[in-house]
Design an enzyme around this catalytic site. Structure first.
Site, PDB file in Angstrom:
ATOM      1  N   SER A   1     -39.058  30.864   0.096  1.00  0.00           N
ATOM      2  CA  SER A   1     -39.650  29.630   0.635  1.00  0.00           C
ATOM      3  C   SER A   1     -39.708  29.759   2.152  1.00  0.00           C
ATOM      4  O   SER A   1     -38.931  30.535   2.741  1.00  0.00           O
ATOM      5  CB  SER A   1     -38.770  28.429   0.260  1.00  0.00           C
ATOM      6  OG  SER A   1     -39.136  27.305   1.030  1.00  0.00           O
TER       7      SER A   1
ATOM      8  N   TYR B   1     -30.483  24.381  -0.738  1.00  0.00           N
ATOM      9  CA  TYR B   1     -31.767  24.999  -1.123  1.00  0.00           C
ATOM     10  C   TYR B   1     -32.227  25.985  -0.054  1.00  0.00           C
ATOM     11  O   TYR B   1     -32.667  27.095  -0.360  1.00  0.00           O
ATOM     12  CB  TYR B   1     -32.805  23.899  -1.336  1.00  0.00           C
ATOM     13  CG  TYR B   1     -34.148  24.386  -1.827  1.00  0.00           C
ATOM     14  CD1 TYR B   1     -34.288  24.962  -3.082  1.00  0.00           C
ATOM     15  CD2 TYR B   1     -35.290  24.246  -1.038  1.00  0.00           C
ATOM     16  CE1 TYR B   1     -35.530  25.394  -3.540  1.00  0.00           C
ATOM     17  CE2 TYR B   1     -36.535  24.666  -1.486  1.00  0.00           C
ATOM     18  CZ  TYR B   1     -36.648  25.236  -2.732  1.00  0.00           C
ATOM     19  OH  TYR B   1     -37.878  25.667  -3.179  1.00  0.00           O
TER      20      TYR B   1
HETATM   21  P1  NAD Z   1     -40.930  23.190 -10.980  1.00  0.00           P
HETATM   22  O1  NAD Z   1     -39.718  22.324 -11.003  1.00  0.00           O
HETATM   23  O2  NAD Z   1     -42.223  22.589 -11.416  1.00  0.00           O
HETATM   24  O3  NAD Z   1     -40.666  24.481 -11.887  1.00  0.00           O
HETATM   25  C1  NAD Z   1     -39.423  25.076 -12.032  1.00  0.00           C
HETATM   26  C2  NAD Z   1     -39.247  25.424 -13.515  1.00  0.00           C
HETATM   27  O4  NAD Z   1     -37.998  26.110 -13.652  1.00  0.00           O
HETATM   28  C3  NAD Z   1     -39.176  24.191 -14.435  1.00  0.00           C
HETATM   29  O5  NAD Z   1     -40.143  24.310 -15.466  1.00  0.00           O
HETATM   30  C4  NAD Z   1     -37.774  24.221 -15.004  1.00  0.00           C
HETATM   31  O6  NAD Z   1     -37.676  23.796 -16.358  1.00  0.00           O
HETATM   32  C5  NAD Z   1     -37.431  25.703 -14.886  1.00  0.00           C
HETATM   33  N1  NAD Z   1     -35.989  25.911 -14.879  1.00  0.00           N
HETATM   34  C6  NAD Z   1     -35.037  25.189 -14.228  1.00  0.00           C
HETATM   35  N2  NAD Z   1     -33.823  25.675 -14.513  1.00  0.00           N
HETATM   36  C7  NAD Z   1     -34.013  26.740 -15.341  1.00  0.00           C
HETATM   37  C8  NAD Z   1     -33.131  27.639 -15.980  1.00  0.00           C
HETATM   38  N3  NAD Z   1     -31.798  27.560 -15.814  1.00  0.00           N
HETATM   39  N4  NAD Z   1     -33.653  28.595 -16.767  1.00  0.00           N
HETATM   40  C9  NAD Z   1     -34.996  28.680 -16.948  1.00  0.00           C
HETATM   41  N5  NAD Z   1     -35.875  27.851 -16.382  1.00  0.00           N
HETATM   42  C10 NAD Z   1     -35.384  26.886 -15.588  1.00  0.00           C
HETATM   43  O7  NAD Z   1     -41.010  23.793  -9.516  1.00  0.00           O
HETATM   44  P2  NAD Z   1     -42.227  24.452  -8.717  1.00  0.00           P
HETATM   45  O8  NAD Z   1     -42.613  23.528  -7.634  1.00  0.00           O
HETATM   46  O9  NAD Z   1     -43.274  24.926  -9.654  1.00  0.00           O
HETATM   47  O10 NAD Z   1     -41.496  25.712  -8.047  1.00  0.00           O
HETATM   48  C11 NAD Z   1     -41.498  27.010  -8.594  1.00  0.00           C
HETATM   49  C12 NAD Z   1     -40.779  27.935  -7.632  1.00  0.00           C
HETATM   50  O11 NAD Z   1     -41.418  27.905  -6.362  1.00  0.00           O
HETATM   51  C13 NAD Z   1     -39.331  27.539  -7.377  1.00  0.00           C
HETATM   52  O12 NAD Z   1     -38.556  28.706  -7.204  1.00  0.00           O
HETATM   53  C14 NAD Z   1     -39.402  26.769  -6.084  1.00  0.00           C
HETATM   54  O13 NAD Z   1     -38.169  26.771  -5.417  1.00  0.00           O
HETATM   55  C15 NAD Z   1     -40.471  27.574  -5.358  1.00  0.00           C
HETATM   56  N6  NAD Z   1     -41.159  26.876  -4.274  1.00  0.00           N
HETATM   57  C16 NAD Z   1     -41.896  25.756  -4.512  1.00  0.00           C
HETATM   58  C17 NAD Z   1     -42.574  25.155  -3.445  1.00  0.00           C
HETATM   59  C18 NAD Z   1     -43.416  23.909  -3.670  1.00  0.00           C
HETATM   60  O14 NAD Z   1     -43.990  23.405  -2.698  1.00  0.00           O
HETATM   61  N7  NAD Z   1     -43.553  23.413  -4.906  1.00  0.00           N
HETATM   62  C19 NAD Z   1     -42.475  25.689  -2.162  1.00  0.00           C
HETATM   63  C20 NAD Z   1     -41.699  26.822  -1.955  1.00  0.00           C
HETATM   64  C21 NAD Z   1     -41.069  27.418  -3.024  1.00  0.00           C
END
Ligand code: NAD
Length: 281
Positions: free
Chosen positions: A164, A177
């Site tokens: 991130s 985080y």
């Molecule tokens: P999201 O919450 O929609 O997706 C995360 C998924 O991980 C969920 O479907 C959840 O069920 C699954 N999950 C949680 N715990 C788990 C476990 N123990 N085992 C298996 N699956 C598990 O989040 P997102 O926004 O799609 O983010 C995806 C990735 O991108 C993450 O690593 C997040 O930190 C990173 N990220 C997101 C953003 C953003 O703006 N959305 C920015 C930077 C980084």
């Protein structure tokens, strides 16, 4: 973007964790256009299967698997199931991750005389901090232990982690985080070095602020105007806008494609409209 014309991953197996989520579910659908067999892993089976079914309905190859990235037994059972369905993993995308309100302070800055019910740094919950560190860091390390074993010596094998922009400079309020994502960037470099003799490249993307259904309510008020925090983000993003999930796809395709990135190893690619490059002045 004509993904199928530019990138051909026919007969390759792509394993994506967190693929029932907003970003990785979207990514899975895009990557399936390369002809790859896509395994969508998530704690939430229903959501992973929903995305997999959409891929199959569009003529792609995919299947959803219920997997806990924090449980080795669960990961190993999924690896065995994928082996039967698609063969061994070629590309692993470690997408499962996230934050918790229990590891988030109410205020950006500590002040004297905060109201009594304020959750300051001193009230952060140890279990909440552990949850965030485990989900992001261990949740990247354990799937890599399980799937990378089969990737050793395979042509074109590589791993992509999701860091991130807060790994470069921590964002206010979310120390766990930010620290966990910094650990993922560091681990990406460690893996790149560690596996460099056995042909597995390892890189990461560091997304900036993307608008998703999850954070739309935090970024915009009911009239669609940016909130105070959203305005701060936009002020500090030189390109002056939020990103879209589509804008992650090119970076991922580049990193995973041996034809373009065969000598790219250990990089953390910001996809953030310049946020991490900007001092604010
Ligand atoms: P999201 O919450 O929609 O997706 C995360 C998924 O991980 C969920 O479907 C959840 O069920 C699954 N999950 C949680 N715990 C788990 C476990 N123990 N085992 C298996 N699956 C598990 O989040 P997102 O926004 O799609 O983010 C995806 C990735 O991108 C993450 O690593 C997040 O930190 C990173 N990220 C997101 C953003 C953003 O703006 N959305 C920015 C930077 C980084």
């Amino acid at each position: 973007m004509t993904i199928s014309q530019n990138h051909n991953f026919k007969d390759k197996t792509i394993v994506i964790t967190g693929a029932g989520g907003v970003l990785c579910g979207f990514l899975a659908k895009q990557l399936a256009k390369t002809g790859a067999k896509v395994a969508l892993l998530d704690l939430n089976l229903e959501s992973a299967v929903k995305f997999a079914d959409e891929i199959v309905a569009e003529g792609g190859i995919a299947k959803g698997y219920q997997t806990n990235v924090l449980e080795l037994e669960s990961l190993k059972a999924t690896r065995d199931a994928i082996l039967k369905d698609f063969g061994t993993c070629d590309i692993l995308i470690n997408g499962a991750g996230g934050n918790s309100p229990k590891a988030t302070t109410d205020n950006e800055f500590h002040e004297t005389n905060l109201p009594e019910n304020t959750k300051s740094f001193f009230e952060l919950d140890k279990a909440g901090v552990e949850f965030v560190f485990n989900l992001n860091y261990l949740g990247t390390l354990l799937p890599t232990q399980v799937f990378a074993q089969d990737m050793v010596g395979k042509t074109g094998a590589n791993i992509i982690n999701i860091s991130s922009m807060n790994a470069f400079t921590p964002l206010t309020k979310i120390p766990a985080y930010s620290g966990a994502k910094a650990a993922i960037s560091n681990f990406t470099q460690w893996l790149a070095v560690h596996f460099s003799h056995v042909g597995i490249r390892c890189n990461a993307i560091a997304p900036g602020f993307l608008v998703s259904n999850q954070n739309r309510g935090l970024l915009f008020d009911q009239d669609g105007n940016p909130t105070a925090r959203a305005n701060k983000i936009l002020t500090n993003t030189p390109m002056g806008r939020f990103g879209e999930p589509e804008e992650l796809v090119g970076g991922i395709l580049f990193l995973m494609d041996e034809r373009y990135a065969s000598f790219v190893n250990g990089v953390v690619l910001p996809i953030d409209g310049g946020f991490s490059a900007y001092s604010g002045v």
